[in-house]
Design a protein around this motif. Structure first.
Motif, PDB file in Angstrom:
ATOM      1  N   ALA A 147      26.681 -13.986  48.870  1.00 47.12           N
ATOM      2  CA  ALA A 147      26.862 -13.185  47.655  1.00 47.12           C
ATOM      3  C   ALA A 147      25.678 -13.356  46.714  1.00 47.12           C
ATOM      4  N   ALA A 148      25.136 -14.569  46.626  1.00 46.22           N
ATOM      5  CA  ALA A 148      23.977 -14.811  45.768  1.00 46.22           C
ATOM      6  C   ALA A 148      22.766 -14.038  46.254  1.00 46.22           C
ATOM      7  N   ASP A 149      22.577 -13.992  47.568  1.00 46.49           N
ATOM      8  CA  ASP A 149      21.470 -13.237  48.157  1.00 46.49           C
ATOM      9  C   ASP A 149      21.592 -11.754  47.808  1.00 46.49           C
ATOM     10  N   ASP A 150      22.787 -11.203  47.965  1.00 40.86           N
ATOM     11  CA  ASP A 150      23.017  -9.791  47.641  1.00 40.86           C
ATOM     12  C   ASP A 150      22.770  -9.514  46.164  1.00 40.86           C
ATOM     13  N   THR A 151      23.199 -10.443  45.312  1.00 42.03           N
ATOM     14  CA  THR A 151      23.042 -10.252  43.868  1.00 42.03           C
ATOM     15  C   THR A 151      21.582 -10.345  43.457  1.00 42.03           C
ATOM     16  N   ALA A 152      20.826 -11.215  44.119  1.00 34.87           N
ATOM     17  CA  ALA A 152      19.389 -11.293  43.849  1.00 34.87           C
ATOM     18  C   ALA A 152      18.707  -9.972  44.179  1.00 34.87           C
ATOM     19  N   GLN A 153      19.151  -9.312  45.241  1.00 34.46           N
ATOM     20  CA  GLN A 153      18.592  -8.003  45.577  1.00 34.46           C
ATOM     21  C   GLN A 153      18.929  -6.982  44.491  1.00 34.46           C
ATOM     22  N   ARG A 154      20.121  -7.076  43.915  1.00 29.77           N
ATOM     23  CA  ARG A 154      20.484  -6.187  42.800  1.00 29.77           C
ATOM     24  C   ARG A 154      19.561  -6.428  41.605  1.00 29.77           C
ATOM     25  N   ALA A 155      19.259  -7.708  41.365  1.00 32.20           N
ATOM     26  CA  ALA A 155      18.339  -8.021  40.274  1.00 32.20           C
ATOM     27  C   ALA A 155      16.966  -7.414  40.549  1.00 32.20           C
ATOM     28  N   LEU A 156      16.498  -7.553  41.786  1.00 24.60           N
ATOM     29  CA  LEU A 156      15.195  -6.992  42.145  1.00 24.60           C
ATOM     30  C   LEU A 156      15.191  -5.473  41.957  1.00 24.60           C
ATOM     31  N   ASP A 157      16.284  -4.827  42.319  1.00 24.49           N
ATOM     32  CA  ASP A 157      16.370  -3.372  42.162  1.00 24.49           C
ATOM     33  C   ASP A 157      16.337  -2.949  40.693  1.00 24.49           C
ATOM     34  N   SER A 158      16.745  -3.848  39.792  1.00 23.51           N
ATOM     35  CA  SER A 158      16.777  -3.533  38.361  1.00 23.51           C
ATOM     36  C   SER A 158      15.519  -3.985  37.626  1.00 23.51           C
ATOM     37  N   ALA A 159      14.609  -4.664  38.324  1.00 23.78           N
ATOM     38  CA  ALA A 159      13.417  -5.204  37.655  1.00 23.78           C
ATOM     39  C   ALA A 159      12.586  -4.086  37.047  1.00 23.78           C
ATOM     40  N   THR A 160      12.084  -4.331  35.861  1.00 25.77           N
ATOM     41  CA  THR A 160      11.311  -3.309  35.148  1.00 25.77           C
ATOM     42  C   THR A 160       9.815  -3.527  35.234  1.00 25.77           C
ATOM     43  N   ASP A 161       9.377  -4.671  35.762  1.00 25.06           N
ATOM     44  CA  ASP A 161       7.952  -4.898  35.944  1.00 25.06           C
ATOM     45  C   ASP A 161       7.747  -5.873  37.095  1.00 25.06           C
ATOM     46  N   GLU A 162       6.504  -6.085  37.463  1.00 27.39           N
ATOM     47  CA  GLU A 162       6.176  -6.880  38.643  1.00 27.39           C
ATOM     48  C   GLU A 162       6.568  -8.338  38.488  1.00 27.39           C
ATOM     49  N   LEU A 163       6.432  -8.887  37.286  1.00 30.35           N
ATOM     50  CA  LEU A 163       6.775 -10.285  37.084  1.00 30.35           C
ATOM     51  C   LEU A 163       8.280 -10.498  37.169  1.00 30.35           C
ATOM     52  N   ASP A 164       9.063  -9.567  36.615  1.00 27.77           N
ATOM     53  CA  ASP A 164      10.513  -9.655  36.790  1.00 27.77           C
ATOM     54  C   ASP A 164      10.861  -9.581  38.272  1.00 27.77           C
ATOM     55  N   GLY A 165      10.179  -8.692  38.987  1.00 26.72           N
ATOM     56  CA  GLY A 165      10.419  -8.590  40.420  1.00 26.72           C
ATOM     57  C   GLY A 165      10.090  -9.888  41.141  1.00 26.72           C
ATOM     58  N   GLY A 166       8.968 -10.506  40.777  1.00 22.63           N
ATOM     59  CA  GLY A 166       8.583 -11.775  41.396  1.00 22.63           C
ATOM     60  C   GLY A 166       9.595 -12.869  41.131  1.00 22.63           C
ATOM     61  N   ALA A 167      10.120 -12.919  39.897  1.00 21.24           N
ATOM     62  CA  ALA A 167      11.132 -13.929  39.573  1.00 21.24           C
ATOM     63  C   ALA A 167      12.414 -13.680  40.349  1.00 21.24           C
ATOM     64  N   ALA A 168      12.768 -12.399  40.545  1.00 24.69           N
ATOM     65  CA  ALA A 168      13.945 -12.079  41.352  1.00 24.69           C
ATOM     66  C   ALA A 168      13.747 -12.522  42.795  1.00 24.69           C
ATOM     67  N   VAL A 169      12.544 -12.374  43.313  1.00 24.10           N
ATOM     68  CA  VAL A 169      12.255 -12.788  44.686  1.00 24.10           C
ATOM     69  C   VAL A 169      12.312 -14.311  44.802  1.00 24.10           C
ATOM     70  N   VAL A 170      11.867 -15.038  43.784  1.00 19.25           N
ATOM     71  CA  VAL A 170      11.995 -16.496  43.790  1.00 19.25           C
ATOM     72  C   VAL A 170      13.459 -16.880  43.976  1.00 19.25           C
ATOM     73  N   ALA A 171      14.351 -16.217  43.231  1.00 20.25           N
ATOM     74  CA  ALA A 171      15.786 -16.507  43.347  1.00 20.25           C
ATOM     75  C   ALA A 171      16.323 -16.098  44.709  1.00 20.25           C
ATOM     76  N   GLN A 172      15.906 -14.938  45.188  1.00 17.28           N
ATOM     77  CA  GLN A 172      16.398 -14.461  46.471  1.00 17.28           C
ATOM     78  C   GLN A 172      15.961 -15.384  47.602  1.00 17.28           C
ATOM     79  N   CYS A 173      14.721 -15.832  47.555  1.00 20.35           N
ATOM     80  CA  CYS A 173      14.225 -16.747  48.588  1.00 20.35           C
ATOM     81  C   CYS A 173      15.006 -18.057  48.596  1.00 20.35           C
ATOM     82  N   GLN A 174      15.389 -18.522  47.430  1.00 21.83           N
ATOM     83  CA  GLN A 174      16.169 -19.757  47.366  1.00 21.83           C
ATOM     84  C   GLN A 174      17.494 -19.605  48.113  1.00 21.83           C
ATOM     85  N   GLN A 175      18.149 -18.475  47.938  1.00 20.96           N
ATOM     86  CA  GLN A 175      19.421 -18.245  48.639  1.00 20.96           C
ATOM     87  C   GLN A 175      19.185 -18.076  50.139  1.00 20.96           C
ATOM     88  N   MET A 176      18.109 -17.410  50.501  1.00 17.85           N
ATOM     89  CA  MET A 176      17.797 -17.226  51.920  1.00 17.85           C
ATOM     90  C   MET A 176      17.461 -18.560  52.597  1.00 17.85           C
TER      91      MET A 176
END
Length: 394
Positions: free
Chosen positions: A169-198
């Motif tokens: 569920a955390a992995d899926d939610t991180a992808q939702r965060a990435l989809d909502s990111a408004t700039d590249e740095l927000d996207g990078g931070a979302a990927v940091v979280a997603q990678c942790q769950q993966m």
């Protein structure tokens, strides 16, 4: 230790230790001979009668089935389902039009409260308020400000679900965060979280590829890099290194740590550059990761040397506490590998005192305490109490 040992003798011995009984005391309580208990524990007898198993189980306060069944017990975090289940349900429920339309200011205020609960490991309270926050954030309009609030809400939900060990569920939610990111740095931070769950689900190759791709995209020009750029890029390098060291790619892991060190030197201190807690980064964070690599490589002396450099560091409010507690588990593991059970248990007790809701969701903590039980002939009352608190299985 998260799985029940494979023989009745092993299960019997662990249950006896957890009850604080000697072999003779257990034999007396079960109305059996000491020889019977000793032979069972040492594996000299495996053909135990049902009546004998029942007598032992009754004396130990466990089920007869527990002693006789060889199937492993699946590990479950000691976090009640009613804390995290409503959050997962809210994430999977489409948002309807609300009669009382939420406002960005209201969602922002709720986010601040949720972050404060996360920073103090109050996961029960956070799990109670997140469903409404998720609903309200989804109901906002599609402006850039509202999208960023949705992104931050998903980041908070990702962090929460990861801490209570709901990794998928955390992995899926991180992808939702990435989809909502408004700039590249927000996207990078979302990927940091997603990678942790993966990582927690063993998807090492995917983590390395995803984090490397994003690290290349957000790599800053060091001579003019902002604090936020360094923190995100450094965090991605740490995820690359974490995947590599677990995949036994030693050179790649060392390279990633070197890159993260460059970013940390550029910062010169620990920083929290965004309220989502995922841009917490700096020299201490890198040292913690170096110690984690050493723990994975079974180098306890190096873990303790690295710990000595950051022993006195205390995280500021707003980030880094869970990272420090995770590092202390590596320290406890190192003491145990060096056969110092007393120091190992003291470190576990320290972590429990600092983060009681965090530690009960850590399989690593259970594993360490389980190994203490296996090594000790007898357990102190403090050890038994800690094992019960961590949910170490009998």
């Amino acid at each position: 230790m998260p799985e029940a040992p494979g023989t009745i003798g092993q299960r019997l011995q662990i249950a006896r230790k957890r009850r604080g009984l000697s072999q003779s005391e257990l034999a007396k309580a079960a109305d059996l001979s000491v020889s019977t208990v000793r032979k069972l524990e040492q594996g000299e007898r495996t053909d135990v009668r049902l009546e004998t198993a029942h007598q032992l189980a009754r004396a130990l306060g466990v089920t007869t089935t527990h002693l006789l069944t060889e199937a492993p017990t699946p590990w479950q975090p000691a976090v009640p389902e009613d804390i995290w289940r409503p959050v997962i349900t809210a994430l999977g429920t489409p948002s309807d039009q609300l009669s009382d339309q939420p406002t960005p200011a209201g969602v922002s205020g709720a986010l601040a409260g949720g972050r404060a609960l996360f920073a103090t490991e109050r996961y029960d309270a956070l799990g109670g308020m997140l469903p409404a926050l998720i609903r309200d954030a989804r109901a906002l309009d599609d402006s850039q400000a509202s999208r960023r609030l949705r992104y931050q809400t998903m980041q908070l939900a990702t962090s929460f679900l990861g801490q209570v060990r709901q990794y998928e569920a955390a992995d899926d939610t991180a992808q939702r965060a990435l989809d909502s990111a408004t700039d590249e740095l927000d996207g990078g931070a979302a990927v940091v979280a997603q990678c942790q769950q993966m990582l927690r689900r063993g998807r090492l190759t995917e983590v390395a590829e995803l984090a490397t791709r994003w690290a290349d995209d957000v790599e800053p020009r060091m001579s003019r890099a902002t604090t936020e750029e360094l923190a995100v890029w450094g965090g991605l390098q740490l995820r690359i290194g974490a995947a590599a060291v677990r995949d036994n790619c030693v050179a790649e892991a060392a390279d990633a740590l070197r890159m993260a060190h460059i970013a940390a030197v550029g910062l010169g201190r620990e920083v929290v550059t965004a309220p989502d807690h995922l841009r917490h980064f700096g020299p201490v964070t890198v040292t913690h990761q170096r110690a984690e690599h050493a723990a994975i490589q079974r180098r306890p002396d190096r873990v303790l040397r690295l710990h000595s450099a950051v022993r006195e560091w205390v995280p500021a409010q707003g980030g880094g506490k869970s990272g420090r507690c995770r590092h202390l588990l590596d320290v406890a593991d190192a003491h145990l590998r060096l056969r110092d059970e007393a120091r190992c248990v003291r470190v576990l007790q320290q972590v429990r005192a600092e983060a009681p809701q965090w530690i009960v969701a850590q399989r690593y903590a259970q594993d360490i305490m389980g190994r203490v039980i296996e090594r000790r002939r007898t357990l102190t009352p403090e050890m038994r109490e800690l094992a019960d608190a961590l949910g170490v299985p009998l």
